[in-house]
Design an enzyme around this catalytic site. Structure first.
Site, PDB file in Angstrom:
ATOM      1  N   LYS A  19     -15.357 -29.987 -49.517  1.00 27.31           N
ATOM      2  CA  LYS A  19     -16.272 -28.854 -49.611  1.00 27.31           C
ATOM      3  C   LYS A  19     -15.529 -27.657 -50.182  1.00 27.31           C
ATOM      4  O   LYS A  19     -14.518 -27.225 -49.639  1.00 27.31           O
ATOM      5  CB  LYS A  19     -16.846 -28.514 -48.228  1.00 27.31           C
ATOM      6  CG  LYS A  19     -17.753 -27.285 -48.241  1.00 27.31           C
ATOM      7  CD  LYS A  19     -18.474 -27.110 -46.917  1.00 27.31           C
ATOM      8  CE  LYS A  19     -19.180 -25.755 -46.857  1.00 27.31           C
ATOM      9  NZ  LYS A  19     -19.829 -25.530 -45.555  1.00 27.31           N
ATOM     10  N   ASP A  75     -18.075 -27.189 -38.768  1.00 24.77           N
ATOM     11  CA  ASP A  75     -16.996 -26.709 -39.627  1.00 24.77           C
ATOM     12  C   ASP A  75     -15.945 -26.088 -38.719  1.00 24.77           C
ATOM     13  O   ASP A  75     -16.179 -25.045 -38.117  1.00 24.77           O
ATOM     14  CB  ASP A  75     -17.508 -25.662 -40.617  1.00 24.77           C
ATOM     15  CG  ASP A  75     -18.396 -26.267 -41.708  1.00 24.77           C
ATOM     16  OD1 ASP A  75     -18.996 -27.331 -41.453  1.00 24.77           O
ATOM     17  OD2 ASP A  75     -18.482 -25.675 -42.795  1.00 24.77           O
ATOM     18  N   LYS A 107     -12.290 -28.805 -46.289  1.00 19.28           N
ATOM     19  CA  LYS A 107     -12.976 -27.643 -46.863  1.00 19.28           C
ATOM     20  C   LYS A 107     -11.956 -26.579 -47.184  1.00 19.28           C
ATOM     21  O   LYS A 107     -11.011 -26.370 -46.420  1.00 19.28           O
ATOM     22  CB  LYS A 107     -14.010 -27.165 -45.840  1.00 19.28           C
ATOM     23  CG  LYS A 107     -14.715 -25.877 -46.164  1.00 19.28           C
ATOM     24  CD  LYS A 107     -15.784 -25.573 -45.106  1.00 19.28           C
ATOM     25  CE  LYS A 107     -16.285 -24.147 -45.230  1.00 19.28           C
ATOM     26  NZ  LYS A 107     -17.235 -23.780 -44.180  1.00 19.28           N
TER      27      LYS A 107
END
Lengths: 289, 294
Positions: free
Chosen positions: B230, B131, B194
């Site tokens: 996400k 991430d 995300k």
């Protein structure tokens, strides 16, 4: 000048120190003794019961953790709040239930006195129910009553202010928090009580007052695992069996009380109303030789 | 000069809110809870994280509750880079992936060389998903080329690991920026986009997620490349999680309702999902303490 239009009140349920419409958005009409519309009251749903229990579970440690003396102060303050609205409660009882004014006033005064009575009990419960136990060893053994937790209350079916107060005050005095289902027949007095409690010092979540259909809500309350005890004052034989069974499945302790016993002065004000909602904790402590 | 597709703020928020009003009951709710559980990146990103805490989280991800054995495991466990070996060890033999936040999380204000080193090290330590945060400083300055270049470089450094690009939408200022950043990240090679780090005040609000989903839909239609989404930060209740699933289903269709295409980053959501799932099993509402929050 044109005559004023009557303002018809739409009540809200008292959950988590807030006044909320039922989650379902449903309402029921409340009628007076002659069948005329008095107000609209929320018809709470099982979700409202769950919300109220959630708020109660969160409020329990704080309320139980206060000093008994402080709980007494707060219940006394609640009595003051009801007393100061006494005339309104009397007028409502006369109008809605068709009581004579004298009888209505006696009832409201009894409700205030009941709150004061249990406010006085808070810091004496420990002395009366607990104590030092005699043991044949060099130990000090003592028992302390502690509150049970979240108490669900099914108010008497004909309960006005007095019946509601008599049902919720004893568990509160012992340090429990209460989720009460108001009388299906006369819900407005209990909802008015919520408005009085909302401006008193009763902390958030300690008392919830829900109106709606008893047959729909009581089983949801009894079956909730967050409810530790259930006071069933419905006086309904069918409901009695069902609540007992549901309470057993979730290990709630269930007590049934006849509605009349909550109304009569000699059985309304009693330590035996408080005692079922306490748990005795016994501790041993070594003492010197 | 940057050209952005303008987003109709009122329209987006209204649609996002309308999709949240669906009543989801009984069997659909049960399936929704199972799906949401399988999509969770169970996350712990705190300075006080210890190997013991990470191990506990890993066991929970692999088997969310002993009393509910038919619930699927979570998708991944998300930790800081230094704790990747611990998580990898604890999750051996389970389908749960190990994700790690690299690239100067959460601010992203370190040099590109440092970011690339951190990424390579984290992947070498065993992280299967990375991430990364975008450099908001560069994005807000209007330097799209730099943002894109960094994402491409990190993507390359990831090697076989999956790359999720964190936009930190709360710091981008507007839906127009959110949409633009989403498209930018996808074009630079992100496998996932995300919403947030979870460190800013606002996280995956329904409006932001809807804007991102729509950007993904347009990109997928245009290029045919599959990109996942996400939602992280602020999804703490079953109701919110199911709302996110409705947004996904209505925007991208059934094919996105899979853990490899939609994830929910959360630390406290699982407890509420378990509580609600237990209700569907037993018919009794549980008390909030029945399942631990963390």
């Amino acid at each position: 000048m044109s005559p004023r239009l009557t303002v018809r009140k739409t009540y809200k349920a008292y959950i988590g120190d807030a006044f909320v419409r039922s989650e379902s958005g449903r309402t029921d009409p409340a009628h007076d003794h002659q069948g005329a519309l008095v107000a609209n009251v929320p018809r709470c749903s099982r979700k409202d019961v769950r919300d109220a229990v959630k708020a109660a579970v969160a409020a329990f440690p704080g309320w139980a953790g206060r000093t008994a003396y402080n709980r007494g102060q707060i219940l006394y303050r609640a009595a003051e709040a009801v007393e100061s609205r006494g005339d309104e409660f009397v007028a409502a009882a006369v109008r809605v239930r068709g009581l004579k004014e004298k009888a209505a006033r006696a009832e409201v005064e009894a409700a205030v006195d009941t709150l004061v009575h249990y406010a006085g009990w808070t810091d004496k419960i420990g002395a009366v129910l607990g104590g030092v136990n005699p043991v044949a060893a060099p130990y000090l053994s003592f028992s302390v009553p502690e509150p049970t937790g979240v108490i669900g209350v099914v108010c008497p079916p004909e309960a006005d202010l007095l019946g509601t107060v008599a049902a919720i005050a004893p568990p509160l005095a012992a340090g429990n928090v209460v989720v009460a289902l108001l009388s299906e027949r006369w819900p407005t007095a209990g909802l008015d009580l919520g408005e009085a409690l909302g401006v008193s010092d009763v902390p958030k979540g300690v008392v919830a007052l829900l109106s709606g259909r008893t047959a729909e809500l009581a089983p949801a309350l009894a079956a909730h695992r967050g409810v530790d005890g259930l006071l069933d004052a419905s006086g309904d034989a069918d409901l009695r069996g069902e609540l007992g069974r549901l309470g057993a499945e979730t290990i709630s302790r269930v007590r049934h009380v006849a509605p009349a016993a909550l109304a009569a002065a000699e059985t309304r004000l009693s330590l035996s109303r408080i005692e079922p909602w306490t748990e005795l904790k016994t501790a041993w402590h070594p003492v010197g030789a | 000069m940057r050209t952005m597709v303008p987003v109709d703020r009122v329209g987006i928020e209204e649609r996002a809110a309308a999709l949240g009003k669906r009543s989801i009951k009984a069997d659909a709710k049960r399936q929704g809870i199972r799906l949401a559980t399988s999509m969770i990146d169970l996350t712990t990103l705190e300075g006080k994280d210890t190997p013991g805490k990470v191990r506990a989280l890993c066991h929970k991800a692999a088997r969310p509750a002993a009393t509910l054995p038919d619930l699927p495991p979570c998708a991944a466990v998300c930790v800081y880079p230094t704790l990747v070996p611990v998580a990898r060890e604890a999750l051996r033999g389970t389908p749960v992936q190990v994700a790690a936040v690299a690239t100067g999380f959460p601010s992203g204000l370190t040099s590109l060389a440092v970011k690339l080193d951190e990424t390579r090290e984290t992947v070498a330590a065993g992280a299967q998903e990375i991430d990364m945060v975008i450099t908001r400083e560069a994005f807000l300055r209007g330097d799209d080329a730099r943002v894109a270049y960094e994402i491409e470089a990190v993507k390359e450094a990831c090697g076989p690991a999956h790359l999720k690009v964190i936009l930190e939408t709360a710091e981008l200022g507007s839906y127009d920026h959110v949409r633009h950043a989403t498209t930018l990240a996808m074009e630079a090679g992100a496998d996932f986009v995300k919403t947030s780090t979870g460190k800013a005040s606002q996280g995956a609000t329904p409006g932001v997620v809807l804007v991102m989903l729509e950007a993904v839909r347009d990109y997928v239609q245009r290029t045919g490349r599959v990109v996942g989404v996400k939602a992280a930060g602020g999804v703490g209740t079953t109701k919110q999680a199911l709302h996110q699933l409705v947004l996904v289903r209505e925007t991208l269709g059934d094919e996105w309702l899979r853990p490899d295409r939609f994830r929910i980053g959360a630390s406290s959501l699982l407890g509420d999902l378990l509580l609600q799932y237990a209700k569907t099993e037993t018919g009794r509402y549980g008390r909030p303490g029945d399942f631990p929050k963390e």
